[in-house]
Each structure stands twice: as structure tokens, then as C-alpha cells.
Design a protein around this motif. Structure first.
Motif, mmCIF file in Angstrom:
data_model
loop_
_atom_site.group_PDB
_atom_site.id
_atom_site.type_symbol
_atom_site.label_atom_id
_atom_site.label_comp_id
_atom_site.label_asym_id
_atom_site.label_seq_id
_atom_site.Cartn_x
_atom_site.Cartn_y
_atom_site.Cartn_z
ATOM 1 N N GLY A 195 -13.570 42.609 0.310
ATOM 2 C CA GLY A 195 -14.587 41.746 0.892
ATOM 3 C C GLY A 195 -15.607 41.314 -0.160
ATOM 4 O O GLY A 195 -15.957 42.071 -1.063
ATOM 5 N N SER A 232 -16.062 41.637 -5.505
ATOM 6 C CA SER A 232 -15.515 42.373 -4.369
ATOM 7 C C SER A 232 -16.316 43.648 -4.137
ATOM 8 O O SER A 232 -17.022 44.141 -5.031
ATOM 9 C CB SER A 232 -14.044 42.717 -4.625
ATOM 10 N N GLU A 233 -16.211 44.188 -2.939
ATOM 11 C CA GLU A 233 -16.870 45.460 -2.630
ATOM 12 C C GLU A 233 -16.357 46.576 -3.533
ATOM 13 O O GLU A 233 -17.096 47.489 -3.908
ATOM 14 C CB GLU A 233 -16.626 45.824 -1.164
ATOM 15 N N ALA A 234 -15.078 46.513 -3.901
ATOM 16 C CA ALA A 234 -14.501 47.539 -4.763
ATOM 17 C C ALA A 234 -15.183 47.546 -6.127
ATOM 18 O O ALA A 234 -15.568 48.605 -6.638
ATOM 19 C CB ALA A 234 -12.996 47.316 -4.920
ATOM 20 N N PRO A 256 -7.069 48.040 -0.627
ATOM 21 C CA PRO A 256 -6.925 49.126 0.362
ATOM 22 C C PRO A 256 -5.557 49.795 0.309
ATOM 23 O O PRO A 256 -5.456 51.022 0.464
ATOM 24 C CB PRO A 256 -7.159 48.430 1.703
ATOM 25 N N SER A 261 -12.342 47.878 -0.684
ATOM 26 C CA SER A 261 -12.366 46.634 0.088
ATOM 27 C C SER A 261 -12.431 45.446 -0.869
ATOM 28 O O SER A 261 -13.082 45.512 -1.919
ATOM 29 C CB SER A 261 -13.570 46.608 1.028
ATOM 30 N N MET A 277 -5.965 39.887 0.486
ATOM 31 C CA MET A 277 -7.133 40.715 0.806
ATOM 32 C C MET A 277 -6.761 42.170 1.091
ATOM 33 O O MET A 277 -7.635 42.971 1.445
ATOM 34 C CB MET A 277 -7.851 40.130 2.034
ATOM 35 N N ASP A 278 -5.486 42.517 0.906
ATOM 36 C CA ASP A 278 -5.037 43.851 1.309
ATOM 37 C C ASP A 278 -4.638 44.760 0.159
ATOM 38 O O ASP A 278 -4.426 45.959 0.382
ATOM 39 C CB ASP A 278 -3.832 43.724 2.265
ATOM 40 N N VAL A 307 -15.595 52.102 -2.458
ATOM 41 C CA VAL A 307 -15.328 51.289 -1.270
ATOM 42 C C VAL A 307 -14.057 50.483 -1.516
ATOM 43 O O VAL A 307 -14.074 49.501 -2.270
ATOM 44 C CB VAL A 307 -16.500 50.349 -0.956
#
Length: 575
Positions: free
Chosen positions: A68, A85-87, A203, A66, A199-200, A64
Motif C-alpha cells: 500500500g 510502499s508501507e514495506a 505479503p 504491505s 500488489m500481492d 509491515v
């Protein structure tokens, strides 16, 4: 004919009538490739990339990308309740909850390390043997760009889990980007989408890692292989080999079978390494947090030279403020300028050598590294500089394991970075020249046998065994490079000649390249040696002895004689 054979024949005929692929396949299948183990280094890189694509597709299904925030609740108890983080959470799920996930992660990581390593070793083979010469200069640049893209692919993939190590690597990257004058801060905002870490970044790295970089690598691999086919494969020097032929085996069926088997060998070795050797256990590091700082953290080996350069650079007094812009030389020099110089020297060397030699001919037979002392010494010097930076990147581990002072190690590596490449250049060049002298002795006098005979007059000599034609061809079948001779600055009418300054620069460089050299054996020298002592009475030839000129001659002379086939010595008694 069986049903399967009829179906395959019909399918091939259908494609051939609509695409004309039959003629291309027929011509390509007859392509001859030389048989030498070093040519497999490029295949290792290709097959590692295939393994990367296969394992990467699997990992993409579960990762994932992300940043987030989430709270972990899974089988790895040490991380339960930890915010991450989701990652990073998806990386943990891949490792402990997806069947075969950890194995695929480790296959992917080991394949990445082997991919970059095989590219580097393959480029070393190309460099030291002169395979970059015309018409392959463009293919050398393609390979160089592939190496840079391999570094980019490895770094972007290494940063995706968002653990402590990868986060620290991104923090260093942000500092390096910001150190670039004027545009550095703007580039940092563009890359991270705002203030670090933003936050980027995950991705964006994910898109670069799975789409942009692999696509470019795949396209350049196709270009690289097409150029290999167009130019035909290089081959090592030897009897019967020249720039107009290729001695080897056809692609089909010999190399098709070999390549297929070798792919599974590479895949099997990578899988065995992944199953038995843990790599990048992110669960031991934890999610990225910019507050803790730890020792003993190093990136993968192919980025370690940047870490070493940063560690060796002094920090005090290396930041200047000019026109409102902060110039951080303590980061800019080691992380941008020094690698830029080293990589530029590597990429541009083929063009510099072609300029110096004024060589416009095609070359398909490789050089023996000893016959090009400057090139070999220069390559070893560049490798020495990178190797010293690699060691400097792990100086804390070296200090801890060997109970040494970290500050003393830093001082030693600073000195070695400047002194080591120079010493490596001098020593390597002397070794190459010594090996050339050894080749001359072998051609002139043959192999020492250790067998002593005595003549009737009481003289003792050692019997030497002459070289066969294949050994002699290898040692004399090349054209020596000499310093250029240029025309006078003015012509016969007293007019200054156009291009004289460029010729002067070329002549000076050629002296640096070729002033120290050992000339190959000439036909006159070989004849003198064969005459047993008349070497000094004959004038030296003006050109090296070619294999055709030396064919059928037998070395000897001086204080040695050639050993007859029956082992006896005429007019001599065995002693």
C-alpha cells in the motif's frame, strides 16, 4: 542436597516417568564425536540459523508486509515527502526509529550470508572427503535441499524491503519465470497476483520467508541431525580408526560445553560484524521504481552466479516464436538450464559414483581428497564454473575499479566459463596424482633430512628418517579404486548374459573415474625398499600394504639409509 538440586531431580524424574526420555538422553549423552575443526562448519550453519530465528522474530514485530502507498515523514530527511510502499517505510522506521532496529536488521542480514556460506563450505567438506557414501546418500540430499532452501530464504528476505535493488531482483525473477515455455506466463501471474509488480508479492514473500521456508529448514535440520546420530559421525583416517569405531569424545560433558561456547562465539562475531559493517543501506537506494536503471547493482553473493550467467548470455537472435509462444533462450538457458545442470550434477554425484564402483559397503572413515583424484577434480571444476559466474555477475564493478573494457571482460568470461572448469579439472587431477606419488616416496624412503654421510668406500648418501606408524597408516590405510572388470557377454552355454549392457556402461565410466591412479605401497614393495636396492628383484604384491602388514617395518632402500636413533651411521663417516 540443595533445594534447587532437589527440584531439578524431581522435575527430571517426573518427565522420565511420563516420557521415558531418560534412557534416550543417557544413550545420546554417550554418543562419541570425533574432534576436528572442519566438523564445526555444520555447527556454524546451525547457530547462524538460530541467530536468524531470534533476530527475525524481532524484525517481524515492526515490519509491515504491505505494498500500500504512503508518504514518508520521518528522521531520514532525504526521504521526506517521497511516496513509497508501507514495506519500505516500515524498513526505514526499523532502521532509524526503533531502538536497536538497525542493529537487528544487520545481524539478520549478516547471519543469512554466513548461514548460506557455512552450508556451502560444509557441503564442500562432505563432498571432497566422500562423506556422502553409503549410508549417507539420503543425508547428502537433505543437505542439498537445505542449501536450496537457504538460497530461497535469502532471496525472499532480500526482496521484502521493496527498495530499488530488491525490486530489480524481482523484475529479473519475473523475466526468468516468463522464459519457461508454455507455463511461464501463467506462473508469473500466479506468483505476482497479476501483472508485475502487482500488489500481492510482498505479503506473499513475507509468508514464504517467515513461515514456509523456515519451517521446512527447521524440519530438515532435525532430520539431518537425527541421521547423523543414527549413522554415527564420520572421522578422518588415521591409526586406530576404522569403519567400526569412532575415536573422539562423548557428547556430554565435552561437546555440550564446546557447543555452548561456540554458539556464543558465532553470535558474537555476527553481532560484531553487524555493529561495525553496514550492509544493505536501503535508504541510499530509495523505494522501488521500475523507471530508473542504474549500474553497479548486484544481489547477495549466493544469487550472484545467476546474475553472472544472465550477463554472459548473448541476447541477439536468441528469441524464437514457436506455435505462438515466445521462447526466450537468452534468459532460459543462463537462468534455468545452466544452474539446473550444475546443481543436478552436484546432487546426483554420490549415486553416480556408487553406480560406477558397485560399492555396497558402509563407509565411516573419510577419504583423503588426493586419494580420489577424479572426485576432487570434478568438485573443483564445478566450483570453478560457479566462481566464474560470480565474477561475471560483478563485471561492471571489476571494469570500473580496474579501468578495463566491459565488453572485453564479457568475452573473457564467456571463454573462461567453458575452458576454466576443464583446466581446473586437469590441473587438480595432476596435483592429486603428484601428491599420491609423494606419499609413495615417503612410505618407501622416509623423510629427507638433508644430512649427507660418506661410506668407507667413498660413496655419499643422504640419511632419511623413517615414518612412524601413524604417518605410514595415513598413507597406506585405504583401498584403491580400480576400473571394473566385467564378465564376458555370453555365458558358457553361449547365451547372452543379462545386464551386460549396463555392465559395459559401468565399466566405461569406471575407466574415466579410475584409469589414472597411483597404487598404494604393497608389502613386497616396502620389503624391497627396506632391502636397500633389491626393489627390482622382487615381484610386486597384488594388494596394498595394510597398516597391520606394515607394522614394525622401517623404510629405506635405493640410495638411502634409515637414520639410527643416536644419529650415527654404521660403517659411515659424517661428512
Amino acid at each position: 542436597m540443595s533445594t534447587l538440586e532437589r527440584g531439578a531431580s524431581a522435575g527430571a524424574d517426573y518427565l522420565d516417568q511420563r516420557t521415558g526420555v531418560g534412557a534416550a538422553v543417557k544413550q545420546f549423552a554417550r554418543k562419541v564425536f570425533p574432534d576436528h575443526w572442519s566438523f564445526l562448519l555444520g555447527e556454524v550453519a546451525l547457530y547462524s540459523f538460530v541467530v536468524l530465528l531470534i533476530s527475525g522474530v524481532f524484525l517481524t514485530l515492526f515490519f509491515v508486509p504491505s505494498m500500500g502507498h504512503t508518504t514518508y515523514d520521518g528522521p531520514w530527511a532525504a526521504m521526506n515527502g517521497v511516496e513509497m510502499s508501507e514495506a519500505f517505510a516500515s524498513t526505514l522506521r526499523l532502521s532509524f526509529e526503533v531502538r536497536g532496529g538497525l542493529l537487528m536488521r544487520q545481524i539478520h542480514h549478516w547471519a543469512a550470508l554466513i548461514f548460506v556460506a557455512s552450508i556451502v563450505v560444509h557441503m564442500m567438506r562432505v563432498f571432497f572427503t566422500g562423506a556422502f557414501r553409503k549410508p549417507r546418500e539420503i543425508n547428502w540430499l537433505v543437505g542439498f535441499v537445505l542449501m536450496i532452501l537457504g538460497l530461497a530464504a535469502g532471496f525472499t528476505g532480500y526482496s521484502l524491503p521493496d527498495d530499488v535493488l530488491s525490486g530489480n531482483g524481482l523484475r529479473i525473477t519475473d523475466g526468468v519465470v516468463r522464459s519457461i515455455p508454455i507455463i511461464g506466463s501463467y506462473m508469473s501471474y500466479f506468483i505476482f497476483g497479476g501483472e508485475f509488480p502487482g500488489m500481492d508479492i510482498i505479503p506473499r514473500l513475507f509468508t514464504v520467508h517467515i513461515l514456509l521456508v523456515p519451517g521446512l529448514i527447521l524440519a530438515l535440520i532435525v532430520v539431518h541431525l537425527l541421521l547423523v546420530v543414527v549413522h554415527k559421525h564420520t572421522q578422518y583416517p588415521g591409526s586406530g580408526r576404522n569403519d567400526k569405531n569412532v575415536v573422539g569424545f562423548p557428547l556430554f560433558p565435552v561437546y555440550v560445553a564446546k557447543a555452548g561456547g561456540f554458539f556464543f562465539i558465532v553470535f558474537g562475531v555476527i553481532a560484531l560484524m553487524a555493529a561495525t559493517m553496514t550492509i544493505n543501506p536501503v535508504w541510499n537506494y530509495g523505494p522501488y521504481d521500475p523507471s530508473p536503471v542504474g549500474a553497479g547493482a548486484q544481489p547477495d553473493w549466493y544469487i550472484l552466479f545467476l546474475e553472472g550467467a544472465l550477463r554472459l548470455m548473448p541476447g541477439a537472435g536468441m528469441e524464437w516464436v514457436i506455435g505462438g509462444f515466445t521462447l526466450s533462450l537468452n534468459v532460459l538457458i543462463p537462468a534455468v538450464i545452466v544452474p539446473g545442470i550444475l546443481f543436478s550434477l552436484l546432487a546426483l554425484y554420490p549415486f553416480v559414483e556408487a553406480f560406477v564402483t558397485k560399492d555396497t559397503g558402509e563407509h565411516h572413515v573419510l577419504d583423503r581428497p588426493r586419494n580420489r583424484p577424479f572426485r576432487t577434480a570434478f568438485g573443483v571444476a564445478i566450483l570453478t564454473a560457479f566462481f566464474i559466474l560470480l565474477l561475471a555477475g560483478a563485471n561492471d564493478l571489476v571494469a570500473a575499479h580496474f579501468y578495463m573494457s566491459l565488453n572485453d571482460l564479457i568475452r573473457v568470461f564467456r571463454v573462461l566459463f567453458f575452458v576454466g572448469p576443464v583446466l581446473a579439472f586437469i590441473i587438480t587431477k595432476r596435483i592429486c596424482l603428484s601428491l599420491q606419488r609423494k606419499d609413495r616416496e615417503l612410505v618407501l624412503h622416509g623423510h629427507e633430512t638433508g644430512r649427507i654421510v660418506r661410506f668407507a668406500n667413498g660413496e655419499y648418501i643422504e640419511v632419511h628418517r623413517p615414518l612412524d606408524e601413524h604417518e605410514r597408516w595415513l598413507r597406506v590405510g585405504y583401498e584403491p579404486e580400480r576400473p571394473l572388470e566385467i564378465a564376458p557377454p555370453v555365458d558358457s552355454r553361449g547365451v547372452r548374459r543379462k545386464g551386460y549392457r549396463i555392465d559395459t556402461v559401468r565399466q566405461r565410466l569406471s575407466r574415466v573415474f579410475f584409469e589414472d591412479r597411483i597404487e598404494p605401497v604393497t608389502p613386497a614393495e616396502l620389503a624391497a625398499a627396506h632391502s636397500h636396492g633389491a626393489h627390482d628383484e622382487l615381484e610386486g604384491g597384488s594388494h596394498a600394504a595394510t597398516p597391520r602388514e606394515l607394522e614394525g617395518t622401517a623404510p629405506g632402500g635405493g640410495r638411502t639409509i634409515a637414520e639410527p636413533a643416536d644419529g650415527s651411521a654404521p660403517d659411515a663417516r659424517n661428512r
